[in-house]
Design a protein around this motif. Structure first.
Motif, PDB file in Angstrom:
ATOM      1  N   ALA A   1      39.028  13.650 -30.956  1.00 46.57           N
ATOM      2  CA  ALA A   1      40.302  14.339 -30.750  1.00 46.57           C
ATOM      3  C   ALA A   1      40.178  15.283 -29.557  1.00 46.57           C
ATOM      4  O   ALA A   1      39.170  15.973 -29.407  1.00 46.57           O
ATOM      5  CB  ALA A   1      40.677  15.112 -32.010  1.00 46.57           C
ATOM      6  N   GLY A   2      41.202  15.289 -28.729  1.00 46.25           N
ATOM      7  CA  GLY A   2      41.203  16.157 -27.559  1.00 46.25           C
ATOM      8  C   GLY A   2      40.682  15.493 -26.301  1.00 46.25           C
ATOM      9  O   GLY A   2      40.885  16.003 -25.201  1.00 46.25           O
TER      10      GLY A   2
ATOM     11  N   LYS B   1      46.245   7.755 -29.713  1.00 44.67           N
ATOM     12  CA  LYS B   1      47.118   8.836 -30.182  1.00 44.67           C
ATOM     13  C   LYS B   1      46.827   9.180 -31.631  1.00 44.67           C
ATOM     14  O   LYS B   1      46.780  10.357 -31.984  1.00 44.67           O
ATOM     15  CB  LYS B   1      48.597   8.451 -30.021  1.00 44.67           C
TER      16      LYS B   1
ATOM     17  N   MET C   1      44.119   9.065 -33.048  1.00 42.27           N
ATOM     18  CA  MET C   1      42.823   9.754 -33.074  1.00 42.27           C
ATOM     19  C   MET C   1      42.909  11.152 -32.443  1.00 42.27           C
ATOM     20  O   MET C   1      41.893  11.838 -32.333  1.00 42.27           O
ATOM     21  CB  MET C   1      41.789   8.928 -32.309  1.00 42.27           C
ATOM     22  N   GLY C   2      44.080  11.541 -31.966  1.00 47.87           N
ATOM     23  CA  GLY C   2      44.238  12.901 -31.429  1.00 47.87           C
ATOM     24  C   GLY C   2      43.921  13.037 -29.956  1.00 47.87           C
ATOM     25  O   GLY C   2      43.671  14.144 -29.470  1.00 47.87           O
ATOM     26  N   ALA C   3      43.942  11.938 -29.216  1.00 47.15           N
ATOM     27  CA  ALA C   3      43.575  11.994 -27.799  1.00 47.15           C
ATOM     28  C   ALA C   3      44.771  12.302 -26.908  1.00 47.15           C
ATOM     29  O   ALA C   3      45.927  12.238 -27.333  1.00 47.15           O
ATOM     30  CB  ALA C   3      42.958  10.664 -27.379  1.00 47.15           C
ATOM     31  N   ASN C   4      44.459  12.621 -25.675  1.00 42.12           N
ATOM     32  CA  ASN C   4      45.427  12.853 -24.606  1.00 42.12           C
ATOM     33  C   ASN C   4      45.472  11.566 -23.786  1.00 42.12           C
ATOM     34  O   ASN C   4      44.478  11.191 -23.169  1.00 42.12           O
ATOM     35  CB  ASN C   4      44.925  14.024 -23.749  1.00 42.12           C
ATOM     36  N   VAL C   5      46.618  10.869 -23.794  1.00 42.58           N
ATOM     37  CA  VAL C   5      46.662   9.523 -23.231  1.00 42.58           C
ATOM     38  C   VAL C   5      47.487   9.474 -21.951  1.00 42.58           C
ATOM     39  O   VAL C   5      48.647   9.878 -21.930  1.00 42.58           O
ATOM     40  CB  VAL C   5      47.228   8.517 -24.250  1.00 42.58           C
TER      41      VAL C   5
ATOM     42  N   ASP D   1      51.061  10.828 -23.175  1.00 42.37           N
ATOM     43  CA  ASP D   1      51.241  12.212 -22.744  1.00 42.37           C
ATOM     44  C   ASP D   1      51.668  12.292 -21.292  1.00 42.37           C
ATOM     45  O   ASP D   1      52.299  13.266 -20.885  1.00 42.37           O
ATOM     46  CB  ASP D   1      49.939  12.985 -22.954  1.00 42.37           C
TER      47      ASP D   1
END
Lengths: 335, 335, 335, 335
Positions: free
Chosen positions: D159-160, D180, D182-186, D205
């Protein structure tokens, strides 16, 4: 105190011995009386201006050296006067992953290197080394040995794995020695039967002369039951990488270290995905890795292989010796 | 064909040699002519009924054995008649993590074991073993060696790490041998100076007699510069675990394997969090781990340490020899 | 400037507000005007003298706080005046594993904590926090949020994994929120139906009142198809750990964080090995982990759950509120 | 029963519907009534003969499909008649790493594929899928979704982290959706503003039109504070990889998946080592990964994005639709 510098222009012919003021340690700094440096292929590229053509000159060359702490600045507690230490290739990469910020702190590249009688370093940028080693031996560790360690440990090598080591240069010989102390099966290639014989004395399990047998990728497969090696310590770069894609097993690991075959070559990356290969770029290693490696070297009493030792004023000869590429192990300059 | 069984009731006194029909291999099955089994402490617990009091009887005991494939069923391609193989402790744990389903397939526990002239196994449940080993030596691998391997590899042991090995039983001696071939620094405790001397012959770097020096956790720290060992191969269980919490370094690794000090003891878990320790329960290992270990054993030509070999009809004597706890390495029964 | 101290003796009744000299930053130091602190159970133990009875007094309590940089010493480049930062629980644990040396640098424990108008910290010991957070929210991150992050990330939680979160204290609510943003299936236990309802509003997938249903380990299994949860965020300690051994799947992961059920209890470690469990002690986390967590919090715009905010002079009331254990999320003191 | 086959020669024009005998399940086999297949770029290459020119013909194409179990052979216990399942891309890659042996078991490549009314599969080669999915949606999972999952999970995305997704084809949209959850910045690139708008609706994002802004590597850096993205999901191959070397951060991760820009291109590998990049070849994934992904999809109720659904007899049209490259998400054929 005396130091070698790449003077007004790049090139071996522009190396000069100069007189510099004695360094004085500020807060968090140490002065190391360098007693030996070892050469890496990078030092040759740096001297020629091929590594970074925009590097400001004059610059003291050589990333790898060992010596004795002769003075410490305020607040220094990691080492004391009299300690025998090696410098770290990256002065700021302490632990964890390399970052943009820590990458720009290389000795003999971003900042002055070790080829001087006294060197001013951050106290975070020195490492005590195993006691059984001489200054000359310790000087071989910071770049070549640590690169080999990172290549193997970072690839999660375990006992019983097979490793291909290409040639008998500094990194390759360390990779051979370190892989053996980890219990691996080590395959070595060389252009010389005599060097292969010496590699076997150091523990290599099998050797191939790639002059007489250029299809070393097939040999790797036949030596591993048709499967391919678990790890390749790839020092050739574009000129050898495509063969390495065939030498490694499906889902195997290639530690990409060097470009001895030239920096401009290109390769077709398709086999990386078709064979699920992991190609990992290796750029020396952190201080924490250096410390871990030192424990392994101390434990096994591994002795670095020194090809030849030159006197301080013979540094250009040492570089030319490296240029010829006939060495086996490390080239050292005593200070 | 003949087989030992735990007959009507648990207990060494209720072991019997019985005559059984020759097994016939169905699809995906193989028959192995067992030539040797080795004993584990678990076999003693199974025999006494302490391992699983609800285990149906009669049951053929012993998880670990090696022999020759004498027949294969339809569809078998992994092995052929004449192959020398060891059985896998878990007949169904092939690769990846242990699961509820694969856990219930242990030889000499959930199903009949290896102590018979001919044994019917799944073709997925046998493994070829290194060629330099005898049947007796190969019989020691499935549980004791693999447990030690899993303890070390699963803990990401690397060259130069320090390992505490408790005592000189089967798992501990394998942990010593395997850790040495991985380049580790191995500390051994024992109740006997003579056993410590033998452990050093096998490569142990340091030894402590815990009878004369019961504070072995302090010794571990002093042997590691005050830091504590990186890994503990913990075979004692509750009776030793609290000391191990002090013997291991902060953020170190304890492979929890055995309960030789008794299954009912309790411990205060507080140091696990206060010292960021990782305690990992080890239950033998998968077939993939067994195969990886075999590559390492073949590569290093490691030879298992056999304490004593008993004849087939001496099996109860072999168990009683284990019960006395005076052995060094593995106890084997020839078939 | 004013600060709370544990004065002559331990105990909530011995907390005093004192006047201290304004701190002046030396080389590598920063002054932070603390604007909020959050409480952890540890602060209660520290105040009572139960955490470290030999801690020198007076000591400023509280590890977790956030504020604004008001002055920086020579050589400071990580932050500048005006930056909003949180302090790091361990002032010296930057990256990599915790060590003996870095462990002895905890705010509000080894050294003075954050409950003061101005706090002198190492510039390595502060971290900018996500911009969408208030001082009060940022003050909750250093210990509780980071502990939860380390528990989950260090256990290699992946999307789709199941996690048991025990209760609704600070660490548990953060574990719930963080696990949800990682895509996990989160199970929560509580003594209160109302708290369970609030946990579900925060994303919990299932909740159990352990007062009315004390066999929460069976519930964990039934909620996961009989398998058990992949991860337990264990805050109870000895009083709950044996149930957690049954709640977790074979080869599952228990992050051992707290001893809310008492520090002296004992457990039988046998299931750790019989079920191949990994029990990992969690002691907050490194600054690098804090920075990684902040990226995730910024990305997801997660908002910490604040139970109640107290004024500076109400600090003892805030501790007593924690003592009663009826809170949901974090207790904050404004400065 | 009817099936599509690549008949006498390669080429879309040589696709034929043929009548085949109803498959009968042998031991360990199942018959699946396929209800939908989804197309991958590989299916186009296979049909053209570009994937494996030596593939025996006729061959039933398409690796990805879902349907209902209609018959099971002796000894099958993993599934039962009536279960809804998807086939696995590799029929033999169950868990662990891909090997030479398990690699040669791909549907619609090494063996007949899913584009038939009834398909005979190994019971080890089918997977139940999340209940909220239709047959059409489930048919998109085996290759495209699993490849994206393997790219992210195998790269230890947390995440992040920031992820660059190239374009809006099947793998890329799954990578966006999975990253997304998993909390990622895409970050997404596309040649079309309209597709970028749709990607943002799915959670992206940030988006860049690489037609109007071809320097997407600079955009990646500027979107990540100058550092570069943590992960690249690289589907272009040689034509985009050199830019990806600049888009990723030092020590970042590139999952090399596709060669949409052509299979013959070459790249200079030097940046891999100069920037310590890890390039990992992704070839779909194992059944265990598929099962883990399904848990995440079920948990998040992710819905695959279907670009367009074609009728069974329109299969050549569906391929030509893929050939034009204008799709967003997956192309499906109903059976």
């Amino acid at each position: 105190m005396k130091a070698w510098v790449i003077a007004d222009n790049f090139g071996i012919e522009n190396l000069r011995i100069v007189e510099r003021a004695e360094p004085q340690p500020g807060p968090g700094q140490v002065v190391v009386a360098a007693r030996a440096v070892s050469l890496n292929y990078r030092d040759l590229l740096v001297t020629r201006g091929a590594y970074n053509p925009r590097m400001p000159l004059p610059r003291i060359p050589c990333s790898d050296g060992a010596g004795e702490v002769t003075a410490i600045g305020p607040g220094v507690s990691r080492v004391k006067v009299g300690d025998r230490v090696a410098g770290t290739f990256f002065q700021k990469w302490i632990v964890g992953e390399l970052t943009e910020a820590t990458a720009r702190s290389t000795l003999g590249g971003d900042i002055d290197g070790m080829l001087a009688e006294r060197v001013l370093l951050s106290d975070e940028g020195v490492v005590p080394y195993p006691e059984h080693l001489s200054f000359e031996e310790a000087a071989t560790l910071p770049c070549a040995a640590l690169t080999a360690w990172n290549a193997l440990i970072g690839g999660h090598l375990k006992a019983g794995d097979s490793v291909l080591v290409q040639g008998t240069g500094g990194v390759s010989i360390f990779a051979l020695q370190l892989a053996k102390l980890m219990g691996a099966n080590v395959l070595v290639t060389s252009s010389s039967d005599e060097k292969l014989a010496r590699a076997k004395e150091l523990g290599a399990d099998a050797g191939l002369n790639y002059r007489s047998n250029p299809d070393w990728e097939k040999w790797c497969r036949s030596e591993t039951g048709g499967v391919g090696v678990d790890h390749v310590v790839e020092v050739g770069g574009a000129g050898t990488l495509e063969r390495s894609f065939k030498a490694v097993r499906i889902a195997g690991h290639i530690a990409l270290i060097g470009v001895l075959s030239g920096a401009g070559g290109t390769i077709n990356p398709l086999p990386i995905l078709m064979r699920s290969i992991c190609v990992r770029g290796i750029f020396v290693g952190s201080r924490a890795m250096f410390e871990a490696m030192n424990r392994a070297i101390a434990q096994s009493r591994l002795r670095p292989v020194i090809d030849r030792t030159f006197a301080f004023d013979q540094f250009p000869d040492a570089l030319r010796h490296m240029e010829r590429g006939a060495h086996f192990g490390k080239i050292v300059v005593k200070i």
